[in-house]
Design a protein around this motif. Structure first.
Motif, PDB file in Angstrom:
ATOM      1  N   ARG A  20       0.901  -1.143   0.049  1.00  0.00           N
ATOM      2  CA  ARG A  20       0.006  -0.050  -0.059  1.00  0.00           C
ATOM      3  C   ARG A  20       0.906   1.105   0.049  1.00  0.00           C
ATOM      4  NH1 ARG A  20      -5.615  -0.374   3.394  1.00  0.00           N
ATOM      5  NH2 ARG A  20      -6.767  -1.988   1.978  1.00  0.00           N
ATOM      6  N   ASN A  21       1.855   1.324   0.641  1.00  0.00           N
ATOM      7  CA  ASN A  21       3.109   2.237   0.699  1.00  0.00           C
ATOM      8  C   ASN A  21       3.550   2.726  -0.698  1.00  0.00           C
ATOM      9  OD1 ASN A  21       2.985   3.693   3.395  1.00  0.00           O
ATOM     10  ND2 ASN A  21       3.818   1.588   4.278  1.00  0.00           N
ATOM     11  N   ILE A  22       3.868   1.741  -1.311  1.00  0.00           N
ATOM     12  CA  ILE A  22       4.356   1.484  -2.785  1.00  0.00           C
ATOM     13  C   ILE A  22       3.521   2.168  -3.457  1.00  0.00           C
ATOM     14  CG2 ILE A  22       5.244   0.141  -4.603  1.00  0.00           C
ATOM     15  CD1 ILE A  22       6.618  -1.507  -2.691  1.00  0.00           C
ATOM     16  N   LEU A  23       2.236   1.800  -3.543  1.00  0.00           N
ATOM     17  CA  LEU A  23       0.877   2.137  -4.135  1.00  0.00           C
ATOM     18  C   LEU A  23       0.752   3.616  -4.297  1.00  0.00           C
ATOM     19  CD1 LEU A  23      -1.482  -0.864  -4.163  1.00  0.00           C
ATOM     20  CD2 LEU A  23       0.056  -0.077  -6.237  1.00  0.00           C
ATOM     21  N   MET A  24       0.585   3.971  -2.778  1.00  0.00           N
ATOM     22  CA  MET A  24       0.518   5.400  -2.575  1.00  0.00           C
ATOM     23  C   MET A  24       1.591   6.250  -3.043  1.00  0.00           C
ATOM     24  SD  MET A  24       0.022   6.936   1.330  1.00  0.00           S
ATOM     25  CE  MET A  24       1.685   6.891   1.713  1.00  0.00           C
ATOM     26  N   TYR A  25       2.634   6.121  -2.659  1.00  0.00           N
ATOM     27  CA  TYR A  25       3.895   6.914  -3.250  1.00  0.00           C
ATOM     28  C   TYR A  25       3.876   6.842  -4.794  1.00  0.00           C
ATOM     29  CZ  TYR A  25       5.152   7.741   1.662  1.00  0.00           C
ATOM     30  OH  TYR A  25       5.065   8.049   2.779  1.00  0.00           O
ATOM     31  N   GLY A  26       3.802   5.797  -5.289  1.00  0.00           N
ATOM     32  CA  GLY A  26       3.852   5.528  -6.790  1.00  0.00           C
ATOM     33  C   GLY A  26       2.598   6.571  -7.519  1.00  0.00           C
ATOM     34  N   THR A  71       3.558  10.170  -7.416  1.00  0.00           N
ATOM     35  CA  THR A  71       4.509  10.705  -7.998  1.00  0.00           C
ATOM     36  C   THR A  71       3.820  10.595  -9.722  1.00  0.00           C
ATOM     37  OG1 THR A  71       6.176   9.446  -6.881  1.00  0.00           O
ATOM     38  CG2 THR A  71       6.749   9.758  -9.186  1.00  0.00           C
ATOM     39  N   ILE A  72       3.197   9.856  -9.929  1.00  0.00           N
ATOM     40  CA  ILE A  72       2.462   9.800 -11.415  1.00  0.00           C
ATOM     41  C   ILE A  72       1.631  11.017 -11.595  1.00  0.00           C
ATOM     42  CG2 ILE A  72       1.098   8.523 -12.941  1.00  0.00           C
ATOM     43  CD1 ILE A  72       2.413   5.948 -12.156  1.00  0.00           C
ATOM     44  N   LEU A  73       0.879  11.433 -10.566  1.00  0.00           N
ATOM     45  CA  LEU A  73      -0.014  12.526 -10.547  1.00  0.00           C
ATOM     46  C   LEU A  73       0.745  13.921 -10.820  1.00  0.00           C
ATOM     47  CD1 LEU A  73      -2.644  11.949  -7.548  1.00  0.00           C
ATOM     48  CD2 LEU A  73      -3.211  11.784 -10.120  1.00  0.00           C
ATOM     49  N   MET A 126      -5.377   2.210 -11.691  1.00  0.00           N
ATOM     50  CA  MET A 126      -5.207   3.755 -11.858  1.00  0.00           C
ATOM     51  C   MET A 126      -3.755   3.982 -12.353  1.00  0.00           C
ATOM     52  SD  MET A 126      -5.195   6.225  -8.285  1.00  0.00           S
ATOM     53  CE  MET A 126      -5.026   7.960  -8.765  1.00  0.00           C
ATOM     54  N   LEU A 127      -2.870   3.206 -12.035  1.00  0.00           N
ATOM     55  CA  LEU A 127      -1.297   3.327 -12.355  1.00  0.00           C
ATOM     56  C   LEU A 127      -1.650   3.085 -13.939  1.00  0.00           C
ATOM     57  CD1 LEU A 127       0.652   1.614  -9.857  1.00  0.00           C
ATOM     58  CD2 LEU A 127       0.709   4.060 -10.421  1.00  0.00           C
ATOM     59  N   ARG A 128      -2.106   2.051 -14.317  1.00  0.00           N
ATOM     60  CA  ARG A 128      -2.269   1.837 -15.914  1.00  0.00           C
ATOM     61  C   ARG A 128      -2.994   3.104 -16.534  1.00  0.00           C
ATOM     62  NH1 ARG A 128      -6.634  -2.132 -17.275  1.00  0.00           N
ATOM     63  NH2 ARG A 128      -7.965  -0.183 -16.915  1.00  0.00           N
ATOM     64  N   ASP A 129      -4.053   3.419 -16.137  1.00  0.00           N
ATOM     65  CA  ASP A 129      -4.973   4.574 -16.749  1.00  0.00           C
ATOM     66  C   ASP A 129      -4.272   5.906 -16.732  1.00  0.00           C
ATOM     67  OD1 ASP A 129      -6.802   2.706 -17.261  1.00  0.00           O
ATOM     68  OD2 ASP A 129      -8.261   3.040 -15.554  1.00  0.00           O
TER      69      ASP A 129
END
Length: 328
Positions: A217-223, A226-228, A304-307
């Motif tokens: 979850r931490n990796i997803l949150m920071y990822g 960053t992408i935003l 979300m990352l993909r989109d």
């Protein structure tokens, strides 16, 4: 470098670029199609016979349109609609603000349309319109559809779960007044950023006071954060709150250009507003977790990352954006 090696490198580069572009075409969602039946609505006055919907390109007829995307929401919609109408009727009695409510049933299988029509009959003083999509599009597709057929000078999108406090509409309304003239493009975002680490968010993430989030979850949150920033909307602290207000002029420019039907569509709206030069304000709102969420945090985050990558790539290549939109 020898010519054969150089040519080989260039050939691999070309093949790589072509493969990436083909992958983008494959993963990009198809155009959102509106079927003939979806251009109509039903209401308390006409529960059986469909009535043609107006279009966003026309003039406004009411002060406010409330768009409620609803997918299998029979358990949560009654309470949410009651709270919404209580506030709207109270404000209307004081300020004569006129309104309509557009419930967009996003291909539900639990009788959401039937319940919405039943509820419309219980509130004869409110203009409640029910639109039924033939197939599930996703939250973004349902919001887009409702917005493209709203009659309001201002248009509010709000989730059907009732997690947002509807009274906070007045804070968004004032912020929009402060952005400029009423007929100018403007966009106000409800934000839960001030609630981070509060009890409401802790409960929604199933985090006990003495526990820690998982590494994933931490990796997803920071990822995602960053992408935003890479996408270009890092200036907005909470992109995903389902409580956003648009002036009619802003909606007319933004929603015809929207492509993503998935739940990350909010980011596309903000990116379009940025590209169009539409001013955006972010206003703190109250929020609480409501049981019955259909969102899987891990799966949704990966989607979300993909989109987001698809969104950014399409805008960089000029495939998507305001200049590519078509009037509905």
């Amino acid at each position: 470098m020898d010519h054969p090696l150089l040519y080989g490198f260039l050939a691999l580069l070309v093949v790589g670029v072509v493969c990436v572009y083909l992958a983008l075409l494959f993963w990009s969602p198809p155009p959102i199609i509106t079927r003939p039946s979806e251009k109509n609505y039903r209401s308390r006055l006409s529960p059986e016979k469909p009535t043609p919907l107006p279009t966003l390109s026309g003039p406004s007829e009411v002060d406010l349109t409330v768009v409620i995307p609803a997918f299998n929401e029979t358990s949560r919609l009654p309470s949410m609609l009651s709270t919404t109408i209580d506030h709207l009727t109270s404000v209307s009695a004081k300020s004569k603000r006129t309104y309509e409510i557009v419930v967009v049933d996003d291909g539900s299988s639990d009788g959401t349309t039937a319940l919405s029509l039943k509820l419309a009959g219980e509130y004869p003083g409110s203009d409640i319109r029910v639109v039924t999509l033939e197939k599930n599009l996703g939250k973004g597709g349902a919001v887009r559809h409702g917005m493209l057929h709203g009659r309001g000078k201002r248009l509010l999108m709000v989730d059907a779960d009732g997690a947002s406090r509807f009274e906070d509409l007045e804070s968004l309304w004032k912020a929009m007044d402060d952005l400029g003239p009423g007929d100018a493009p403007s966009f106000v975002v409800g934000s839960r950023a001030h609630l981070v680490r509060t009890e409401a968010v802790v409960k929604s993430l199933n985090i006990t006071p003495n526990s820690q989030r998982s590494v994933l979850r931490n990796i997803l949150m920071y990822g995602l954060h960053t992408i935003l920033r890479v996408v270009g909307v890092g200036h907005v602290r909470d992109t995903q709150c389902g409580f956003k207000l648009f002036s009619r002029a802003a909606a007319q420019q933004i929603f015809p250009a929207q492509h993503l039907p998935t739940w990350i569509f909010d980011v596309e709206l903000l990116l379009l507003a940025k590209e169009l030069g539409i001013p955006v304000a972010e206003v703190p709102v109250e929020w609480h977790e409501v049981a019955g969420s259909k969102l899987n945090v891990v799966t949704a985050s990966l989607e979300m990352l993909r989109d987001l990558l698809i969104l950014r790539a399409n805008h960089v290549l000029g495939r998507w954006g305001p200049s590519r939109s078509k009037t509905q």
